[in-house]
Design a protein around this motif. Structure first.
Motif, short mmCIF file in Angstrom:
data_model
loop_
_atom_site.label_atom_id
_atom_site.label_comp_id
_atom_site.label_asym_id
_atom_site.label_seq_id
_atom_site.Cartn_x
_atom_site.Cartn_y
_atom_site.Cartn_z
N ARG A 1 -7.05 6.31 0.70
CA ARG A 1 -6.34 5.04 0.64
C ARG A 1 -4.97 5.19 -0.02
O ARG A 1 -4.81 5.90 -1.02
CB ARG A 1 -7.17 4.02 -0.12
CG ARG A 1 -8.49 3.69 0.56
CD ARG A 1 -9.28 2.68 -0.22
NE ARG A 1 -9.75 3.24 -1.49
CZ ARG A 1 -10.28 2.49 -2.46
NH1 ARG A 1 -10.36 1.18 -2.31
NH2 ARG A 1 -10.70 3.05 -3.57
N CYS A 2 -4.01 4.49 0.56
CA CYS A 2 -2.65 4.51 0.04
C CYS A 2 -2.06 3.11 0.16
O CYS A 2 -2.08 2.52 1.24
CB CYS A 2 -1.78 5.50 0.83
SG CYS A 2 -0.03 5.47 0.41
N ASN A 3 -1.54 2.60 -0.94
CA ASN A 3 -0.82 1.33 -0.93
C ASN A 3 0.59 1.57 -1.46
O ASN A 3 0.80 2.43 -2.33
CB ASN A 3 -1.54 0.29 -1.79
CG ASN A 3 -2.77 -0.25 -1.10
OD1 ASN A 3 -3.86 0.29 -1.27
ND2 ASN A 3 -2.58 -1.28 -0.31
N TYR A 4 1.52 0.81 -0.96
CA TYR A 4 2.90 0.98 -1.40
C TYR A 4 3.51 -0.38 -1.69
O TYR A 4 2.99 -1.42 -1.29
CB TYR A 4 3.72 1.70 -0.32
CG TYR A 4 3.95 0.85 0.90
CD1 TYR A 4 3.01 0.80 1.93
CD2 TYR A 4 5.10 0.09 1.05
CE1 TYR A 4 3.20 0.01 3.04
CE2 TYR A 4 5.31 -0.70 2.16
CZ TYR A 4 4.35 -0.75 3.16
OH TYR A 4 4.53 -1.55 4.25
N SER A 5 4.60 -0.35 -2.41
CA SER A 5 5.38 -1.57 -2.62
C SER A 5 6.84 -1.24 -2.39
O SER A 5 7.33 -0.18 -2.80
CB SER A 5 5.17 -2.12 -4.03
OG SER A 5 5.67 -1.23 -5.00
N SER A 6 7.50 -2.15 -1.68
CA SER A 6 8.92 -1.98 -1.42
C SER A 6 9.49 -3.31 -0.96
O SER A 6 8.80 -4.07 -0.27
CB SER A 6 9.15 -0.92 -0.35
OG SER A 6 10.53 -0.80 -0.04
N SER A 7 10.71 -3.56 -1.30
CA SER A 7 11.36 -4.81 -0.90
C SER A 7 12.06 -4.67 0.44
O SER A 7 12.56 -5.66 0.97
CB SER A 7 12.37 -5.24 -1.97
OG SER A 7 13.32 -4.21 -2.18
N VAL A 8 12.05 -3.47 0.99
CA VAL A 8 12.70 -3.23 2.28
C VAL A 8 11.74 -2.47 3.18
O VAL A 8 10.68 -2.02 2.75
CB VAL A 8 14.02 -2.44 2.11
CG1 VAL A 8 15.01 -3.22 1.26
CG2 VAL A 8 13.75 -1.08 1.49
#
Lengths: 115, 113
Positions: B22-29
């Motif tokens: 599992r991989c989660n990411y956060s980014s505003s773009v």
């Protein structure tokens, strides 16, 4: 096609000593990266070169670390003086360009142990 | 700035069983997403990448990953693992055209007979 070459593969030094790592990227790759990988962690970027220009060195501890890529081909990363906390694997990677999603090709790394 | 979270530090799995990392990411773009594999004493090798288009991406060695924008996830799967799949797997995100790669902390996969 030869991959990214790094030397030495292993280095053991005492603290306060200098150390240098060498990287030869894949032929034709303009972008070169140096990463630090601590045990159990992912790589963290130290510096990125586009040809001979360092375009991102914000994470490089400039008080003791330096890097150069004089002719836009191979590169050297130096630590002087080394500290105990510098023990890690130093990875070099290259890609055709730093733009977009160009694949990075990684070398085998140099494992540094500082005693 | 972007960040990547790999939810499992180690995943033990039996040979020929399926595995999901599992991989989660956060980014505003918008981002590019990658999975890399690292065998002992070697550098990282690209398994697959997502740029745009189809959310299901197939890679080398029978791996595939699915991009889920609403859940900001990019989970890696393989329906049947081999002993040789024992390695460390890294999820990475690149936030824009000239952005830098951000790697997760890695997931150690240990395949046993």
């Amino acid at each position: 096609e030869a991959g990214v070459v790094q030397s030495p593969r292993y280095k053991i030094i005492e603290k306060k000593q200098p150390v240098a790592f060498w990287c030869n990227p894949i032929s034709g790759h303009n972008t070169l990266y140096w990463y630090l990988q601590n045990l159990g962690q992912g790589p963290e970027l130290l510096i990125r070169y586009e040809n001979e220009e360092a375009v991102d060195d914000s994470q490089l501890p400039k008080d003791r670390f330096s890097a150069e890529r004089l002719k836009g081909v191979d590169s050297t990363l130096k630590i002087q003086p080394a500290e105990l906390g510098d023990s890690a694997v130093y990875l070099c990677a290259s890609s055709r360009s730093g733009q977009g999603a160009n694949e990075q090709f990684f070398g085998p790394g140099t494992r540094l142990t500082v005693l | 700035a972007q960040s990547v979270t790999q939810l499992d530090s180690q995943v033990p799995v039996f040979e020929e069983a399926p595995v999901e990392l599992r991989c989660n990411y956060s980014s505003s773009v918008s981002v590019y997403l990658f999975w890399y594999v690292q065998y002992p004493n070697q550098g990282l090798q690209l398994l697959l990448k997502y740029l745009s288009g189809s959310t299901l991406v197939k890679g080398i060695n029978g791996f595939e990953a699915e991009f889920n924008k609403s859940q900001t996830s990019f989970h890696l799967r393989k329906p049947s693992v081999h002993i040789s799949d024992t390695a460390e797997y890294f999820c990475a995100v690149k936030a824009d055209s000239w952005g830098k790669f951000q790697f997760g902390a890695g997931t150690q996969v240990v395949v046993t007979p």
